[in-house]
Design a protein around this motif. Structure first.
Motif, mmCIF file in Angstrom:
data_model
loop_
_atom_site.group_PDB
_atom_site.id
_atom_site.type_symbol
_atom_site.label_atom_id
_atom_site.label_comp_id
_atom_site.label_asym_id
_atom_site.label_seq_id
_atom_site.Cartn_x
_atom_site.Cartn_y
_atom_site.Cartn_z
ATOM 1 N N LEU A 92 32.042 49.319 51.963
ATOM 2 C CA LEU A 92 32.424 48.265 53.553
ATOM 3 C C LEU A 92 32.075 49.363 54.621
ATOM 4 N N GLY A 93 31.589 50.539 54.684
ATOM 5 C CA GLY A 93 31.220 51.288 55.654
ATOM 6 C C GLY A 93 28.850 50.972 55.655
ATOM 7 N N GLN A 94 29.097 50.732 53.986
ATOM 8 C CA GLN A 94 27.463 50.722 53.956
ATOM 9 C C GLN A 94 26.889 49.434 54.824
ATOM 10 N N SER A 95 28.078 48.142 54.212
ATOM 11 C CA SER A 95 27.826 46.864 54.794
ATOM 12 C C SER A 95 27.831 46.706 56.077
ATOM 13 N N LEU A 96 28.154 47.565 56.636
ATOM 14 C CA LEU A 96 28.220 47.638 58.265
ATOM 15 C C LEU A 96 27.588 48.832 58.942
ATOM 16 N N GLY A 97 26.617 49.071 58.310
ATOM 17 C CA GLY A 97 25.557 51.014 58.459
ATOM 18 C C GLY A 97 26.391 51.794 58.946
ATOM 19 N N LEU A 98 27.582 52.316 58.205
ATOM 20 C CA LEU A 98 28.338 53.443 58.925
ATOM 21 C C LEU A 98 27.727 54.940 58.431
ATOM 22 N N SER A 99 27.762 55.698 58.859
ATOM 23 C CA SER A 99 27.762 56.688 58.134
ATOM 24 C C SER A 99 28.829 57.166 57.082
ATOM 25 N N THR A 100 28.731 57.000 55.183
ATOM 26 C CA THR A 100 29.696 56.889 54.655
ATOM 27 C C THR A 100 30.521 57.580 53.759
ATOM 28 N N LEU A 105 32.292 52.463 65.800
ATOM 29 C CA LEU A 105 32.501 53.378 64.866
ATOM 30 C C LEU A 105 31.282 53.964 64.081
ATOM 31 N N GLN A 106 31.108 55.401 63.795
ATOM 32 C CA GLN A 106 29.354 55.698 63.424
ATOM 33 C C GLN A 106 29.620 56.211 62.260
ATOM 34 N N TRP A 107 30.960 57.167 62.191
ATOM 35 C CA TRP A 107 31.462 58.196 60.498
ATOM 36 C C TRP A 107 32.435 57.112 60.017
ATOM 37 N N LEU A 108 32.732 57.111 59.206
ATOM 38 C CA LEU A 108 33.902 56.848 58.201
ATOM 39 C C LEU A 108 34.354 57.524 56.787
ATOM 40 N N CYS A 109 35.124 57.920 56.824
ATOM 41 C CA CYS A 109 35.704 59.149 55.852
ATOM 42 C C CYS A 109 36.720 58.556 54.684
ATOM 43 N N TYR A 110 36.474 58.525 53.450
ATOM 44 C CA TYR A 110 37.803 58.623 52.749
ATOM 45 C C TYR A 110 37.983 59.553 51.888
ATOM 46 N N LEU A 111 39.351 60.054 51.938
ATOM 47 C CA LEU A 111 40.267 61.009 51.135
ATOM 48 C C LEU A 111 40.250 60.448 50.004
ATOM 49 N N SER A 112 40.262 61.083 48.584
ATOM 50 C CA SER A 112 40.114 60.568 47.643
ATOM 51 C C SER A 112 40.766 61.928 46.660
ATOM 52 N N SER A 113 40.632 61.295 45.265
ATOM 53 C CA SER A 113 41.028 62.694 44.932
ATOM 54 C C SER A 113 40.502 63.190 43.478
ATOM 55 N N THR A 114 40.697 64.192 43.162
ATOM 56 C CA THR A 114 39.389 64.370 41.508
ATOM 57 C C THR A 114 40.173 63.882 40.496
ATOM 58 N N SER A 115 41.439 63.367 41.268
ATOM 59 C CA SER A 115 41.864 62.525 39.877
ATOM 60 C C SER A 115 40.927 61.602 39.169
ATOM 61 N N VAL A 116 39.462 60.834 40.097
ATOM 62 C CA VAL A 116 38.694 60.005 39.125
ATOM 63 C C VAL A 116 38.141 60.634 38.117
ATOM 64 N N TYR A 117 38.542 62.097 37.556
ATOM 65 C CA TYR A 117 36.722 62.769 36.923
ATOM 66 C C TYR A 117 37.436 62.884 35.476
ATOM 67 N N ALA A 167 36.537 57.904 62.062
ATOM 68 C CA ALA A 167 37.549 57.120 61.282
ATOM 69 C C ALA A 167 37.786 57.945 59.962
ATOM 70 N N VAL A 168 38.764 58.063 59.307
ATOM 71 C CA VAL A 168 39.719 59.307 58.447
ATOM 72 C C VAL A 168 40.559 58.414 57.788
ATOM 73 N N VAL A 169 40.320 57.802 56.373
ATOM 74 C CA VAL A 169 41.230 56.223 55.963
ATOM 75 C C VAL A 169 41.630 58.083 54.646
#
Length: 339
Positions: free
Chosen positions: A179-187, A133-145, A103-105
């Motif tokens: 969320l991913g870690q609580s479900l045991g997913l590669s996040t 579901l085994q792998w999860l990726c959230y698309l964020s931004s460099t604005s967090v810096y 999954a990609v968010v």
């Protein structure tokens, strides 16, 4: 990049299939591909990724927010699409995620709401628990810096967003990792630079002879802006899927050349004028002064490092600079157009 397969595993358990996939199958009880990806937010990046993976035999499902777009993505591209309303989510849309291996968010946070899907975290957790579901990726931004005074920053650099969008992104990152870690997913979290590609670039803006928005003109004063071509985002995602041994959770997804916006537009003008002499008649529209634009706090100056993207995920950028990226975009155009 040829994608790896999940050996010995089916994308579905107990014979369940996503709604649209089941109706499209021609009597066959088995799914052709063991890999299925759910893309939450079929926008510019999500759509490009979906097209790329479908060509490689993946099953693709995703969300959008309008019936018109849903119909187009289903009928013209063959994706399994679901409507998603941030305020009144359909439980079936969230539940279908469990039938996918990846999954990609790619849904941006909303001011006053936060991440549209994470506000239903318990519903998500219940839906995904015990699923495929085994792998999860959230698309964020460099604005967090936030603003770093032009310094080079890597994934271990302290985050200090000063604007609301950056703060919302950082909160979403933490939420999806938890969320991913609580479900045991590669996040994974991918912090993307400024996204561009065919149909969304300085070349397109100049050819359409569009007036720059207030936000675009404000960015014109920035000395450094990290960018990334949509093709390189797709190959980074695919590399992460295959790099099962990677322990890092966060990656900067940017090119090698953090450059001023004006330098990018100057090169885009050069490319357009070279290919279609005389087309640029009102280039002053793109040269509007930023002097009259009131600055909204810090400009977020930083140069974002992509070393981990290259060294740990083994990505060799297709477009290490905006020059390569813009050249590729204009090479794909047959003639200038206007809207």
């Amino acid at each position: 990049m040829e994608l790896c397969r999940i050996s010995g595993q089916s994308a579905f358990k107990s014979g369940h299939l996503p709604r649209n996939s089941a109706t499209r199958m021609t009597g066959s009880p088995e799914v052709k591909s063991p890999n299925r990806i759910f893309i939450a937010g079929m926008g510019f990046v999500g759509k490009a990724l979906a097209i790329d993976l479908k060509k490689q035999g993946w099953g693709v499902s995703g969300t959008c927010t309008s019936i018109t777009k849903k119909k187009k993505l289903e009928e013209e591209m063959g994706f399994d699409m679901y409507l998603f309303d941030a305020y009144e989510p359909d439980v079936a849309t969230i539940d279908v995620m469990k039938f996918h291996t990846h999954a990609v968010v790619s849904i941006p946070p909303i001011p006053g709401v936060g991440d549209p899907m994470l506000q239903h975290e318990q519903l998500l957790k219940k839906a995904l628990l015990g699923g495929n579901l085994q792998w999860l990726c959230y698309l964020s931004s460099t604005s967090v810096y936030g603003d770093c005074g032009g310094a080079w920053v890597d994934e271990d650099y302290p985050t200090n967003p000063t604007r609301e969008v950056g703060k919302l992104r950082l909160a979403a990152e933490k939420g999806w990792l938890h969320l991913g870690q609580s479900l045991g997913l590669s996040t994974k979290v991918f912090r993307l630079g400024g996204i561009y590609g065919p149909g969304r670039s300085a070349v397109d803006t100049i050819i359409k002879q569009e007036t720059l928005s207030k936000t675009q003109r404000m960015r014109g004063d920035k000395q450094f802006t990290s960018r990334i071509h949509v093709e390189d985002i797709c190959q980074a995602i695919k590399a992460s899927i295959c790099a099962s041994s990677s322990k890092r959770e966060i990656y900067n997804i940017v090119d090698d050349d953090p450059a001023p916006r004006e330098a990018v537009f100057e090169y885009a003008r050069y490319l357009v004028d070279k290919k279609w002499p005389g087309w640029i008649k009102h280039s002053s529209k793109q040269r509007e002064s930023t002097a009259t634009v009131m600055k909204d706090g810090l400009l977020g100056e930083k140069r974002v490092c992509n070393a981990h993207l290259k060294n740990e995920l083994g990505v060799r950028l297709l477009h290490p600079s905006y020059r390569s990226g813009l050249q590729s975009i204009i090479d794909q155009m047959d003639k200038p157009f206007a809207t």
